[in-house]
Design a protein around this motif. Sequence first.
Motif, PDB file in Angstrom:
ATOM      1  N   ARG A 181      24.145   2.498 -19.541  1.00  0.00           N
ATOM      2  CA  ARG A 181      25.216   1.975 -18.684  1.00  0.00           C
ATOM      3  C   ARG A 181      24.753   1.740 -17.244  1.00  0.00           C
ATOM      4  O   ARG A 181      25.534   1.279 -16.412  1.00  0.00           O
ATOM      5  N   MET A 182      23.501   2.070 -16.944  1.00  0.00           N
ATOM      6  CA  MET A 182      22.995   1.893 -15.591  1.00  0.00           C
ATOM      7  C   MET A 182      22.547   0.453 -15.365  1.00  0.00           C
ATOM      8  O   MET A 182      21.657  -0.049 -16.047  1.00  0.00           O
ATOM      9  N   ILE A 183      23.147  -0.207 -14.392  1.00  0.00           N
ATOM     10  CA  ILE A 183      22.804  -1.587 -14.077  1.00  0.00           C
ATOM     11  C   ILE A 183      21.405  -1.656 -13.474  1.00  0.00           C
ATOM     12  O   ILE A 183      20.571  -2.469 -13.882  1.00  0.00           O
ATOM     13  N   ALA A 184      21.150  -0.811 -12.489  1.00  0.00           N
ATOM     14  CA  ALA A 184      19.840  -0.752 -11.818  1.00  0.00           C
ATOM     15  C   ALA A 184      19.821   0.480 -10.931  1.00  0.00           C
ATOM     16  O   ALA A 184      20.872   1.052 -10.616  1.00  0.00           O
ATOM     17  N   ALA A 185      18.615   0.881 -10.528  1.00  0.00           N
ATOM     18  CA  ALA A 185      18.438   1.996  -9.601  1.00  0.00           C
ATOM     19  C   ALA A 185      17.697   1.486  -8.368  1.00  0.00           C
ATOM     20  O   ALA A 185      16.638   0.871  -8.499  1.00  0.00           O
ATOM     21  N   TYR A 186      18.255   1.739  -7.194  1.00  0.00           N
ATOM     22  CA  TYR A 186      17.651   1.309  -5.930  1.00  0.00           C
ATOM     23  C   TYR A 186      17.101   2.548  -5.223  1.00  0.00           C
ATOM     24  O   TYR A 186      17.858   3.390  -4.734  1.00  0.00           O
ATOM     25  N   ALA A 187      15.770   2.659  -5.178  1.00  0.00           N
ATOM     26  CA  ALA A 187      15.089   3.755  -4.492  1.00  0.00           C
ATOM     27  C   ALA A 187      14.551   3.198  -3.180  1.00  0.00           C
ATOM     28  O   ALA A 187      13.472   2.612  -3.138  1.00  0.00           O
ATOM     29  N   GLY A 209      18.616  -2.440 -15.814  1.00  0.00           N
ATOM     30  CA  GLY A 209      17.981  -1.244 -16.354  1.00  0.00           C
ATOM     31  C   GLY A 209      16.685  -0.926 -15.637  1.00  0.00           C
ATOM     32  O   GLY A 209      15.857  -0.171 -16.139  1.00  0.00           O
ATOM     33  N   VAL A 210      16.502  -1.484 -14.427  1.00  0.00           N
ATOM     34  CA  VAL A 210      15.233  -1.404 -13.718  1.00  0.00           C
ATOM     35  C   VAL A 210      15.375  -0.615 -12.412  1.00  0.00           C
ATOM     36  O   VAL A 210      16.482  -0.305 -11.969  1.00  0.00           O
ATOM     37  N   THR A 211      14.227  -0.316 -11.813  1.00  0.00           N
ATOM     38  CA  THR A 211      14.200   0.386 -10.531  1.00  0.00           C
ATOM     39  C   THR A 211      13.646  -0.532  -9.455  1.00  0.00           C
ATOM     40  O   THR A 211      12.594  -1.143  -9.623  1.00  0.00           O
ATOM     41  N   ILE A 212      14.372  -0.603  -8.342  1.00  0.00           N
ATOM     42  CA  ILE A 212      13.987  -1.390  -7.174  1.00  0.00           C
ATOM     43  C   ILE A 212      13.483  -0.426  -6.111  1.00  0.00           C
ATOM     44  O   ILE A 212      14.144   0.575  -5.812  1.00  0.00           O
ATOM     45  N   CYS A 213      12.316  -0.705  -5.539  1.00  0.00           N
ATOM     46  CA  CYS A 213      11.752   0.191  -4.532  1.00  0.00           C
ATOM     47  C   CYS A 213      11.002  -0.626  -3.488  1.00  0.00           C
ATOM     48  O   CYS A 213      10.310  -1.594  -3.829  1.00  0.00           O
ATOM     49  N   TYR A 214      11.140  -0.257  -2.208  1.00  0.00           N
ATOM     50  CA  TYR A 214      10.355  -0.884  -1.141  1.00  0.00           C
ATOM     51  C   TYR A 214      10.289   0.059   0.050  1.00  0.00           C
ATOM     52  O   TYR A 214      11.105   0.971   0.193  1.00  0.00           O
ATOM     53  N   ASN A 215       9.303  -0.173   0.905  1.00  0.00           N
ATOM     54  CA  ASN A 215       9.027   0.690   2.057  1.00  0.00           C
ATOM     55  C   ASN A 215       8.412  -0.196   3.136  1.00  0.00           C
ATOM     56  O   ASN A 215       7.289  -0.681   2.981  1.00  0.00           O
ATOM     57  N   SER A 216       9.127  -0.445   4.236  1.00  0.00           N
ATOM     58  CA  SER A 216       8.762  -1.473   5.214  1.00  0.00           C
ATOM     59  C   SER A 216       7.917  -0.946   6.370  1.00  0.00           C
ATOM     60  O   SER A 216       8.250   0.078   6.982  1.00  0.00           O
ATOM     61  N   VAL A 217       6.849  -1.687   6.699  1.00  0.00           N
ATOM     62  CA  VAL A 217       5.969  -1.328   7.806  1.00  0.00           C
ATOM     63  C   VAL A 217       5.480  -2.593   8.510  1.00  0.00           C
ATOM     64  O   VAL A 217       5.514  -3.684   7.942  1.00  0.00           O
ATOM     65  N   ARG A 218       5.014  -2.436   9.732  1.00  0.00           N
ATOM     66  CA  ARG A 218       4.409  -3.565  10.447  1.00  0.00           C
ATOM     67  C   ARG A 218       3.066  -3.925   9.838  1.00  0.00           C
ATOM     68  O   ARG A 218       2.709  -5.096   9.699  1.00  0.00           O
ATOM     69  N   ASP A 219       2.277  -2.901   9.496  1.00  0.00           N
ATOM     70  CA  ASP A 219       1.025  -3.105   8.766  1.00  0.00           C
ATOM     71  C   ASP A 219       0.713  -1.825   8.014  1.00  0.00           C
ATOM     72  O   ASP A 219       1.390  -0.804   8.193  1.00  0.00           O
ATOM     73  N   VAL A 220      -0.300  -1.859   7.173  1.00  0.00           N
ATOM     74  CA  VAL A 220      -0.552  -0.725   6.269  1.00  0.00           C
ATOM     75  C   VAL A 220      -0.903   0.557   7.005  1.00  0.00           C
ATOM     76  O   VAL A 220      -0.720   1.653   6.466  1.00  0.00           O
ATOM     77  N   THR A 221      -1.379   0.467   8.242  1.00  0.00           N
ATOM     78  CA  THR A 221      -1.724   1.677   8.993  1.00  0.00           C
ATOM     79  C   THR A 221      -0.489   2.416   9.486  1.00  0.00           C
ATOM     80  O   THR A 221      -0.601   3.542   9.977  1.00  0.00           O
ATOM     81  N   CYS A 222       0.685   1.794   9.374  1.00  0.00           N
ATOM     82  CA  CYS A 222       1.920   2.398   9.884  1.00  0.00           C
ATOM     83  C   CYS A 222       2.659   3.216   8.834  1.00  0.00           C
ATOM     84  O   CYS A 222       3.725   3.778   9.124  1.00  0.00           O
ATOM     85  N   ALA A 223       2.132   3.278   7.628  1.00  0.00           N
ATOM     86  CA  ALA A 223       2.789   4.062   6.576  1.00  0.00           C
ATOM     87  C   ALA A 223       2.719   5.543   6.910  1.00  0.00           C
ATOM     88  O   ALA A 223       1.700   6.033   7.406  1.00  0.00           O
ATOM     89  N   VAL A 232       5.818   1.239  -8.003  1.00  0.00           N
ATOM     90  CA  VAL A 232       7.004   0.397  -8.139  1.00  0.00           C
ATOM     91  C   VAL A 232       7.294  -0.208  -6.769  1.00  0.00           C
ATOM     92  O   VAL A 232       7.514   0.516  -5.806  1.00  0.00           O
ATOM     93  N   ALA A 233       7.270  -1.536  -6.668  1.00  0.00           N
ATOM     94  CA  ALA A 233       7.520  -2.186  -5.382  1.00  0.00           C
ATOM     95  C   ALA A 233       7.951  -3.628  -5.613  1.00  0.00           C
ATOM     96  O   ALA A 233       7.425  -4.303  -6.505  1.00  0.00           O
ATOM     97  N   ILE A 234       8.898  -4.079  -4.791  1.00  0.00           N
ATOM     98  CA  ILE A 234       9.365  -5.456  -4.877  1.00  0.00           C
ATOM     99  C   ILE A 234       9.802  -5.900  -3.484  1.00  0.00           C
ATOM    100  O   ILE A 234      10.197  -5.075  -2.653  1.00  0.00           O
ATOM    101  N   ASN A 235       9.699  -7.189  -3.222  1.00  0.00           N
ATOM    102  CA  ASN A 235      10.130  -7.755  -1.943  1.00  0.00           C
ATOM    103  C   ASN A 235      11.632  -8.039  -2.036  1.00  0.00           C
ATOM    104  O   ASN A 235      12.046  -8.875  -2.835  1.00  0.00           O
ATOM    105  N   PRO A 236      12.472  -7.374  -1.227  1.00  0.00           N
ATOM    106  CA  PRO A 236      13.915  -7.557  -1.356  1.00  0.00           C
ATOM    107  C   PRO A 236      14.440  -8.850  -0.742  1.00  0.00           C
ATOM    108  O   PRO A 236      15.657  -9.086  -0.767  1.00  0.00           O
TER     109      PRO A 236
END
Length: 332
Positions: A181-187, A209-223, A232-236
Amino acid sequence: MTKTICKLLRSLPVAFLVTLALASCRSRKAGMEQVPKEPDYQDSAQWYISNRQAAADVFYILSTETGDYELPGGETCHYADTYSDSLRLPLYAEMHGVDTLVSGRLNFFAPYYRQCSLQSFQNDSLAHARMTLPLGDVRRAFHYYLKHLNGGRPFILAGYSQGAHIMLELLQEMNEQTYRRMIAAYAIGIAIRESHPHIVPAKRANDTGVTICYNSVRDVTCAMPGWERSRVAINPVNWRTDSTTAMLITEPSPLLPVTEQLKDTMHIHLDVSTGLLIVDGYTAQDYVLPLIGRKGNYHSREIWLYRHQLRENMALRAASFKPSQESALRVP
């Protein structure tokens, strides 16, 4: 707490600068820590609910809005007290803000819970030890929601920061009947390394039935440490999992201060090697998460920046959902 809800909306998820000196005394000893009273989810005051009589729900788990605070006896508490008006206020502000920004016509359910303080995340072992309490609260709340509030409707599971980590645990614990019954999960705002049959990476805008995940930074050194290398990663913005760039134009808003009235044109792409979302062209005043943040890390903006895309996408996935299908991954 003197900030207005409008100001709190733009500073999510760190509105934890609350009135701390007069925090509630309702607590018990748990080892060496003071633990606030357990939320009773039969009490409607322990919920934020917007029932729009929709055919689908959002079950939302909020982010970290609490800092360490001193109890009247001089001891320090590391968990939110859901019965304390001063500590509830920033929790309410986030839940109301997220509901306003992304729910659209969907129903919205969010429990108050004894979340860990921001200071708990300064090292992994401390966070791991303290997350047991908030996970237990939200697990009880989710079970109560399914039995008494959901009414058999399909639902979206969503969590932000601390809430996203808890959400992943719920997702992995779900029985198959509930998962169907889960439409999607947003992490939102975390990295996912776990592998589990219920964690199915989203591939496009309308799979369910899928998981959406993202984590925003200016560049990879800012994580922030440990928040990169997500499986798991997608561009929203364009809902792609490759490095295709999408353009996002921010809109001036009367809710924001003069320093953020700029109309930015941002170019956003997914760095597929790390799973980080790279944001180029964000010129508004940069908010750095206290204690654990890094300049150029846009953790506090993860919902605000993509609010229109999230609202439209939740509606699209809800409309695409086929509850009669039995497979875990439902593709319309």
